[in-house]
Design an enzyme around this catalytic site. Structure first.
Site, short mmCIF file in Angstrom:
data_model
loop_
_atom_site.label_atom_id
_atom_site.label_comp_id
_atom_site.label_asym_id
_atom_site.label_seq_id
_atom_site.Cartn_x
_atom_site.Cartn_y
_atom_site.Cartn_z
N GLU A 75 0.82 -1.22 0.00
CA GLU A 75 0.00 0.00 0.00
C GLU A 75 0.85 1.26 0.00
OE1 GLU A 75 -2.87 -0.06 -0.77
OE2 GLU A 75 -4.10 -1.54 0.27
N HIS A 94 -1.80 3.28 8.11
CA HIS A 94 -2.93 2.56 7.51
C HIS A 94 -3.13 1.30 8.34
CE1 HIS A 94 -5.50 0.21 5.06
NE2 HIS A 94 -4.54 -0.58 4.58
N HIS A 96 -6.23 -1.81 10.03
CA HIS A 96 -7.50 -2.51 9.87
C HIS A 96 -8.17 -2.71 11.23
CE1 HIS A 96 -5.39 -4.54 6.18
NE2 HIS A 96 -5.77 -3.31 5.92
N TYR A 115 -18.36 15.06 19.61
CA TYR A 115 -17.52 16.20 19.25
C TYR A 115 -16.12 15.80 18.81
CZ TYR A 115 -14.78 16.16 23.58
OH TYR A 115 -13.92 15.81 24.59
N HIS A 157 -12.36 -2.26 3.73
CA HIS A 157 -10.91 -2.36 3.88
C HIS A 157 -10.45 -1.97 5.28
CE1 HIS A 157 -6.83 -1.63 1.63
NE2 HIS A 157 -6.63 -1.98 2.89
N TYR A 210 -5.38 22.99 19.95
CA TYR A 210 -5.01 21.85 20.78
C TYR A 210 -3.56 21.45 20.55
CZ TYR A 210 -5.27 17.26 22.98
OH TYR A 210 -5.05 16.18 23.78
#
Length: 226
Positions: A75, A94, A96, A115, A157, A210
């Protein structure tokens, strides 16, 4: 390239933390960190994280070139396209994770039911259109879903997050998984009450400060005294 050894260690640490947190298992998912404007370090293809060392992390460029004996993650395009289009991105994850992937299999966005959705940069976490794993089409669908966002789901995915560092991207992934779990539970009990656009805009302003340094218009109501 003086930063490369430290970045390799950071990528390994983030990848192992991803597995320890239950966000991915085995060798699924991938982690990267930007090395230069057009080069990045990414976890290798098919190597279990328990066996991964800093030397195994692959140096790659935005066009699919790589250095070393190990192939970059299948990927790699997801990482390359983010680094190409988002100069603020210093790390990409990335994964799962169970609940985020479940929502992705329903091809469902995470709406403004809480929120904390604003932590990903907007009033929803979008689900990208489906495309084949490891394809250029998947990277393009992801980029469309990431417009104005730092996280998205990938249909059938998983999920992708970006941040200033690999650690920041990993922290956001954990937040997305928690939101996905909360949303799934809330939706199983009824129709969650969604926050309106005005409220999400106010929350986004809170998130804009933040983690920033003192004196940088940080949290509402606080005043630096010295």
């Amino acid at each position: 390239m003086d930063r490369e050894p430290a970045l390799r260690q950071q990528v390994v640490a983030a990848a192992m933390a991803m597995v320890a947190a239950g966000l991915s298992r085995g060798s699924s998912g991938n982690v990267s960190a930007r090395l230069t404007g057009d080069m990045f370090l990414v976890t290798p293809s098919g190597v279990p994280y328990a066996n991964m060392t800093a030397e195994m992390i692959v140096r790659a460029d935005l066009d699919g070139g790589y250095w070393g004996d190990l192939l970059p993650s299948t990927e790699w395009r997801l990482h390359a396209e983010i680094y190409r289009a988002r100069p603020e991105a210093g790390g990409v994850v990335h994964a799962h994770p169970t609940h985020a992937s479940a929502l992705a299999c329903l091809r469902r966005d995470i709406p403004a039911f809480h929120y904390m959705v604003a932590a990903a940069g907007g009033d929803s976490v979008r689900c990208a259109c489906y495309a084949t794993v490891a394809s250029a089409e998947l990277a393009a669908a992801m980029m469309a879903a990431l417009a104005g966002r730092t996280a998205c789901l990938l249909a059938n995915h998983g999920a992708v997050t970006l941040g200033r560092t690999a650690d920041a991207a990993l922290n956001l992934m954990a937040e997305i998984e928690q939101l996905a779990e909360q949303y799934a539970i809330a939706a199983s009990l009824g129709a969650p009450v969604l926050l309106d656009d005005d409220e999400m805009a106010r929350v986004s302003q809170v998130f804009a400060g933040y983690g920033r340094q003192a004196g940088a218009s940080a949290v509402s109501g606080v005043v630096r005294r010295g």
